[in-house]
Scaffold this active site. Structure first.
Site, mmCIF file in Angstrom:
data_model
loop_
_atom_site.group_PDB
_atom_site.id
_atom_site.type_symbol
_atom_site.label_atom_id
_atom_site.label_comp_id
_atom_site.label_asym_id
_atom_site.label_seq_id
_atom_site.Cartn_x
_atom_site.Cartn_y
_atom_site.Cartn_z
ATOM 1 C CB ALA A 73 -1.004 -0.269 1.161
ATOM 2 C CG ASN A 153 -3.201 3.724 10.653
ATOM 3 O OD1 ASN A 153 -3.743 4.832 10.095
ATOM 4 N ND2 ASN A 153 -1.994 3.999 11.140
ATOM 5 C CD GLN A 181 -5.294 -1.178 8.941
ATOM 6 O OE1 GLN A 181 -6.013 -2.305 9.222
ATOM 7 N NE2 GLN A 181 -3.849 -1.024 9.091
ATOM 8 C CB SER A 201 -0.925 -3.716 2.033
ATOM 9 O OG SER A 201 0.213 -4.323 2.155
ATOM 10 C CB ALA A 202 -1.174 -9.089 0.310
ATOM 11 C CB THR A 239 10.203 -9.404 -12.647
ATOM 12 O OG1 THR A 239 11.012 -9.118 -13.674
ATOM 13 C CG2 THR A 239 9.728 -10.801 -12.713
ATOM 14 C CB CYS A 325 4.371 2.985 9.672
ATOM 15 S SG CYS A 325 3.881 1.818 8.455
#
Length: 383
Positions: A73, A153, A181, A201-202, A239, A325
């Site tokens: 993210a 978050n 979130q 984001s996974a 890639t 973070c």
């Protein structure tokens, strides 16, 4: 029951075993480069990526061609904000956002300011909410982007995204939301809600770390921030991380099927914990206490307790004081400070975020542990 009890799902989630199972063959048996168009290994990898793209798009009611895979993210937020600024700077250089956004948005906006852009930072109310009127009042003829987080978050507040997007569009601006979130926890329909750009984001929805996506609605243009190869329809070169992309897709598929029941279960567990703490520990309150918040999260202030010692004393549970973070910072949470808390109150606030593998036993243990620790700390405390 495994100790410490993990209640920091907003920081990251464990990979769901079903996600891991889907990923494993793509590390060894199917190891091809999805950009290799001349043999079976490449075709197989490309097909896996296409399937994952469909799974992400289905969860968000988007078109599969709109999904751009990223490293997470943070990169998606950078690509959205910088990409729009560079693409549309001929129309204007003004951006609107909110002071309680994640650092991935705020620091990117600060970068834009260094490039000559102007950013208006909206101030939320005491619960963390902003209004469409605030956005409308901040719009200018040169506004090109409005970026508002879907769900915060730290306190879980859910913003009125649909209404804000409508205001942004009426002013001729592109609308972006950091939905990191919210994805997998709330039903999102990008078309119905008018979202032009969405970051995810996974690892926030039981997928692997290091992969995410920026979903770009058709008709919205962005300038690529990584050049070389022209991957992802020229929007993000590099890639493709096939195993992780497969994992993200599977995580989205599971969320699509299980979100409703999971949200209901976690909401009951969260309320059990929250009500138990408020009922058994005096001088506590919920930060951002409104029905418009994520069901799995509560952020509670424990007054008359030293915040650092509180966190260190809760050895048998894994919780946080805010965003992962910024956890290395010695400063109090900027989000809680903006809501009006003092430094001491912000330091003494804990975020409890539950998840797919949280149990009633863990919640009852956590409640008992927190009550015991806070009571012990307050005896003879001078805070």
């Amino acid at each position: 029951m495994r100790l410490p009890v993990y209640l920091d799902y907003n920081a990251t989630t464990p990979v769901d075993p079903r996600v891991l199972e889907a990923m494993l063959p793509w590390f060894t048996e199917h190891f091809g480069n999805a950009a290799s168009r001349t043999h079976l290994y490449g075709w197989t990898a490309e097909e896996a990526v296409a399937t994952a793209r469909k799974q992400v798009a289905k969860l968000l009611r988007a078109n599969l061609k709109e999904v751009v895979f990223t490293s997470g993210a943070t990169e998606a937020n950078n690509l959205a904000i910088k990409g729009v600024f560079e693409k549309y700077s001929y129309k204007g250089k003004h951006i609107i956002t909110v002071v309680t956004e994640h650092k991935a948005v705020l620091d990117t906006c600060h970068h834009i300011e260094q490039l000559g852009g102007e950013v208006t930072y909206l101030m939320p109310d005491s619960h963390g909410l902003i209004t469409p009127k605030q956005v409308n009042d901040a719009l200018r003829s040169d506004t090109i982007l409005v970026s508002v987080m879907y769900a915060n978050n730290e306190i879980g507040i859910i913003q009125p995204v649909r209404e804000i997007a409508a205001v942004a569009h009426a002013g001729g601006a592109v609308f972006h939301t950091d939905a990191t979130q919210a994805v997998g926890k709330l039903p999102i329909d990008m078309t119905e809600e008018g979202i032009d750009l969405l970051s995810l984001s996974a690892h926030k929805l039981y997928g692997p770390k290091g992969v995410g996506a920026l979903v770009v609605r058709q008709g919205v243009e962005i300038m690529a921030q990584m050049d070389g190869g022209g991957h992802e329809r020229g929007r993000r070169s590099g890639t493709l991380n096939v195993p992780s992309i497969v994992g993200l897709g599977k995580a989205c598929e599971l969320a699509q099927k299980e979100m409703g029941a999971e949200t209901q279960r976690l909401g009951l567990l969260r309320d059990r914990l929250e009500k138990g703490i408020l009922a058994n520990i005096p001088h506590t309150f919920v930060n951002g206490n409104t029905p418009l918040r994520l069901a799995h999260l509560t952020n509670i202030c424990f007054e008359h307790v030293d915040g650092e010692n509180l966190l260190l004393s809760l050895k048998d549970i894994a919780v946080s004081t805010g965003s992962a973070c910024t956890s290395a910072s010695v400063l109090p949470s900027y989000v809680l400070k903006i809501l009006g808390l003092t430094d001491d109150q912000a330091y003494a606030s804990l975020r409890f975020s539950l998840g797919r593998f949280s149990t009633e036993e863990e919640i009852d243990f956590t409640l008992q542990h927190v009550v015991e620790v806070v009571e012990r700390m307050r005896v003879g405390s001078t805070v």
